[in-house]
Design a protein around this motif. Structure first.
Motif, PDB file in Angstrom:
ATOM      1  N   GLN A 242       0.821  -1.214   0.000  1.00  0.00           N
ATOM      2  CA  GLN A 242       0.000   0.000   0.000  1.00  0.00           C
ATOM      3  C   GLN A 242       0.856   1.265   0.000  1.00  0.00           C
ATOM      4  N   ILE A 243       1.978   1.230   0.709  1.00  0.00           N
ATOM      5  CA  ILE A 243       2.877   2.395   0.750  1.00  0.00           C
ATOM      6  C   ILE A 243       3.540   2.588  -0.604  1.00  0.00           C
ATOM      7  N   ASN A 244       3.998   1.502  -1.222  1.00  0.00           N
ATOM      8  CA  ASN A 244       4.658   1.480  -2.520  1.00  0.00           C
ATOM      9  C   ASN A 244       6.114   1.919  -2.396  1.00  0.00           C
ATOM     10  N   GLY A 245       6.850   1.749  -3.482  1.00  0.00           N
ATOM     11  CA  GLY A 245       8.282   1.994  -3.511  1.00  0.00           C
ATOM     12  C   GLY A 245       8.636   3.404  -3.894  1.00  0.00           C
ATOM     13  N   PRO A 246       9.905   3.646  -4.036  1.00  0.00           N
ATOM     14  CA  PRO A 246      11.011   2.695  -4.003  1.00  0.00           C
ATOM     15  C   PRO A 246      11.321   2.245  -2.584  1.00  0.00           C
ATOM     16  N   ARG A 247      12.215   1.281  -2.502  1.00  0.00           N
ATOM     17  CA  ARG A 247      12.574   0.692  -1.223  1.00  0.00           C
ATOM     18  C   ARG A 247      13.196   1.728  -0.283  1.00  0.00           C
ATOM     19  N   CYS A 248      12.992   1.452   0.976  1.00  0.00           N
ATOM     20  CA  CYS A 248      13.696   2.166   2.037  1.00  0.00           C
ATOM     21  C   CYS A 248      13.897   1.147   3.151  1.00  0.00           C
ATOM     22  N   CYS A 249      15.123   0.764   3.385  1.00  0.00           N
ATOM     23  CA  CYS A 249      15.392  -0.275   4.385  1.00  0.00           C
ATOM     24  C   CYS A 249      14.995   0.157   5.793  1.00  0.00           C
ATOM     25  N   LYS A 250      15.008   1.447   6.073  1.00  0.00           N
ATOM     26  CA  LYS A 250      14.601   1.918   7.401  1.00  0.00           C
ATOM     27  C   LYS A 250      13.077   1.850   7.535  1.00  0.00           C
ATOM     28  N   ARG A 251      12.343   2.356   6.559  1.00  0.00           N
ATOM     29  CA  ARG A 251      10.877   2.304   6.585  1.00  0.00           C
ATOM     30  C   ARG A 251      10.392   0.862   6.615  1.00  0.00           C
ATOM     31  N   ASP A 252      10.984   0.032   5.769  1.00  0.00           N
ATOM     32  CA  ASP A 252      10.551  -1.355   5.689  1.00  0.00           C
ATOM     33  C   ASP A 252      10.804  -2.085   7.006  1.00  0.00           C
ATOM     34  N   ALA A 253      11.907  -1.751   7.683  1.00  0.00           N
ATOM     35  CA  ALA A 253      12.176  -2.332   9.002  1.00  0.00           C
ATOM     36  C   ALA A 253      11.099  -1.913   9.997  1.00  0.00           C
ATOM     37  N   MET A 254      10.679  -0.655   9.951  1.00  0.00           N
ATOM     38  CA  MET A 254       9.666  -0.183  10.900  1.00  0.00           C
ATOM     39  C   MET A 254       8.328  -0.891  10.678  1.00  0.00           C
ATOM     40  N   VAL A 255       7.984  -1.137   9.422  1.00  0.00           N
ATOM     41  CA  VAL A 255       6.755  -1.890   9.131  1.00  0.00           C
ATOM     42  C   VAL A 255       6.901  -3.326   9.637  1.00  0.00           C
ATOM     43  N   ALA A 256       8.055  -3.937   9.392  1.00  0.00           N
ATOM     44  CA  ALA A 256       8.300  -5.297   9.877  1.00  0.00           C
ATOM     45  C   ALA A 256       8.238  -5.343  11.398  1.00  0.00           C
ATOM     46  N   PHE A 257       8.823  -4.348  12.065  1.00  0.00           N
ATOM     47  CA  PHE A 257       8.779  -4.308  13.532  1.00  0.00           C
ATOM     48  C   PHE A 257       7.355  -4.117  14.043  1.00  0.00           C
ATOM     49  N   LYS A 258       6.602  -3.241  13.419  1.00  0.00           N
ATOM     50  CA  LYS A 258       5.218  -3.006  13.854  1.00  0.00           C
ATOM     51  C   LYS A 258       4.447  -4.327  13.905  1.00  0.00           C
ATOM     52  N   HIS A 259       4.531  -5.086  12.836  1.00  0.00           N
ATOM     53  CA  HIS A 259       3.806  -6.357  12.767  1.00  0.00           C
ATOM     54  C   HIS A 259       4.484  -7.439  13.619  1.00  0.00           C
ATOM     55  N   GLY A 260       5.813  -7.433  13.653  1.00  0.00           N
ATOM     56  CA  GLY A 260       6.545  -8.425  14.444  1.00  0.00           C
ATOM     57  C   GLY A 260       6.339  -8.255  15.942  1.00  0.00           C
ATOM     58  N   ILE A 261       6.361  -7.023  16.408  1.00  0.00           N
ATOM     59  CA  ILE A 261       6.124  -6.756  17.835  1.00  0.00           C
ATOM     60  C   ILE A 261       4.717  -7.192  18.219  1.00  0.00           C
ATOM     61  N   GLN A 262       3.760  -6.861  17.379  1.00  0.00           N
ATOM     62  CA  GLN A 262       2.379  -7.283  17.644  1.00  0.00           C
ATOM     63  C   GLN A 262       2.295  -8.808  17.718  1.00  0.00           C
ATOM     64  N   TYR A 263       2.955  -9.484  16.787  1.00  0.00           N
ATOM     65  CA  TYR A 263       2.949 -10.945  16.771  1.00  0.00           C
ATOM     66  C   TYR A 263       3.571 -11.509  18.053  1.00  0.00           C
ATOM     67  N   VAL A 264       4.736 -11.007  18.419  1.00  0.00           N
ATOM     68  CA  VAL A 264       5.420 -11.494  19.624  1.00  0.00           C
ATOM     69  C   VAL A 264       4.545 -11.253  20.851  1.00  0.00           C
ATOM     70  N   ASN A 265       4.008 -10.046  20.985  1.00  0.00           N
ATOM     71  CA  ASN A 265       3.222  -9.714  22.167  1.00  0.00           C
ATOM     72  C   ASN A 265       1.947 -10.545  22.270  1.00  0.00           C
ATOM     73  N   GLU A 266       1.384 -10.949  21.145  1.00  0.00           N
ATOM     74  CA  GLU A 266       0.149 -11.744  21.153  1.00  0.00           C
ATOM     75  C   GLU A 266       0.398 -13.237  21.318  1.00  0.00           C
ATOM     76  N   ASN A 267       1.613 -13.705  21.013  1.00  0.00           N
ATOM     77  CA  ASN A 267       1.836 -15.148  20.941  1.00  0.00           C
ATOM     78  C   ASN A 267       2.844 -15.733  21.922  1.00  0.00           C
ATOM     79  N   TYR A 268       3.671 -14.927  22.571  1.00  0.00           N
ATOM     80  CA  TYR A 268       4.783 -15.497  23.319  1.00  0.00           C
ATOM     81  C   TYR A 268       4.805 -15.204  24.809  1.00  0.00           C
ATOM     82  N   GLY A 269       3.823 -14.530  25.342  1.00  0.00           N
ATOM     83  CA  GLY A 269       3.810 -14.276  26.778  1.00  0.00           C
ATOM     84  C   GLY A 269       4.882 -13.307  27.250  1.00  0.00           C
ATOM     85  N   VAL A 270       5.431 -12.517  26.355  1.00  0.00           N
ATOM     86  CA  VAL A 270       6.358 -11.444  26.710  1.00  0.00           C
ATOM     87  C   VAL A 270       5.792 -10.149  26.132  1.00  0.00           C
ATOM     88  N   ASN A 271       6.341  -9.038  26.559  1.00  0.00           N
ATOM     89  CA  ASN A 271       5.838  -7.757  26.092  1.00  0.00           C
ATOM     90  C   ASN A 271       6.987  -6.900  25.585  1.00  0.00           C
TER      91      ASN A 271
END
Length: 184
Positions: A129-158
């Motif tokens: 939805q954001i579209n390119g070109p690539r930005c490794c910093k932006r893409d990391a923040m999107v990955a972290f947003k979803h990854g943190i949510q996943y970890v917090n919902e599935n692993y009993g840590v915060n």
């Protein structure tokens, strides 16, 4: 310096981090002169930031072994895979970290295989939805947003979630400015 050499430096330095915010861990490491604005070294750093924050938050992993596995997977991811393969290295790095935490493999039937696919689908959908070109910093923040949510919902840590404002647009020649959700 090769990606493997940069990866070794990332692993050396990231083991010193004590926080539970993958974003802050990422920011601390990315300040080093061996990190470029864009590049496949992010395929090591992004998943490693999740693993270190997870361990620091009380997650049950052998961090050295987990980081070694992540490095192996990250070095198999080529640079520019976002544009050439249609999948972002930041998201695959965080996906690899989740697979390492869960012990997931291609034959897993415990539900983690599908849950990891859903994580990557959600994160890639947002990047699409954001579209390119690539930005490794932006893409990391999107990955972290979803990854943190996943970890917090599935692993009993915060893991800590931060309100991210970009600190890199002035050095990113391809910055998409107002189209980026982190543009400051």
């Amino acid at each position: 310096m090769t990606t493997a050499e940069k990866g070794e430096l990332i692993l050396r330095d990231i083991k010193k981090e004590t926080g539970i915010s993958p974003v802050q861990i990422f920011k601390n490491i990315v300040r080093n002169d061996y990190m470029n604005m864009h590049g496949p070294e992010h395929h090591v750093l992004d998943g490693a930031s999740i693993l270190v924050a997870y361990k620091n938050a009380g997650g049950n992993i052998d961090l050295d072994t987990a980081l070694e596995k992540l490095m192996f997977e990250a070095l198999r991811m080529p640079g520019a895979m976002c544009g050439l393969w249609g999948i972002c290295g930041a998201i695959t790095s965080v996906g690899a970290a989740l697979a390492i935490i869960d012990g997931t493999g291609p034959l897993s039937t415990d539900g983690t295989w599908g849950k990891h696919m859903q994580f990557t689908s959600d994160a890639i959908g947002e990047l699409g939805q954001i579209n390119g070109p690539r930005c490794c910093k932006r893409d990391a923040m999107v990955a972290f947003k979803h990854g943190i949510q996943y970890v917090n919902e599935n692993y009993g840590v915060n893991l800590e979630i931060e309100d991210v404002k970009c600190e890199y647009s002035n050095i990113n020649e391809q910055c998409i400015k107002d189209r980026c959700p982190y543009f400051n």
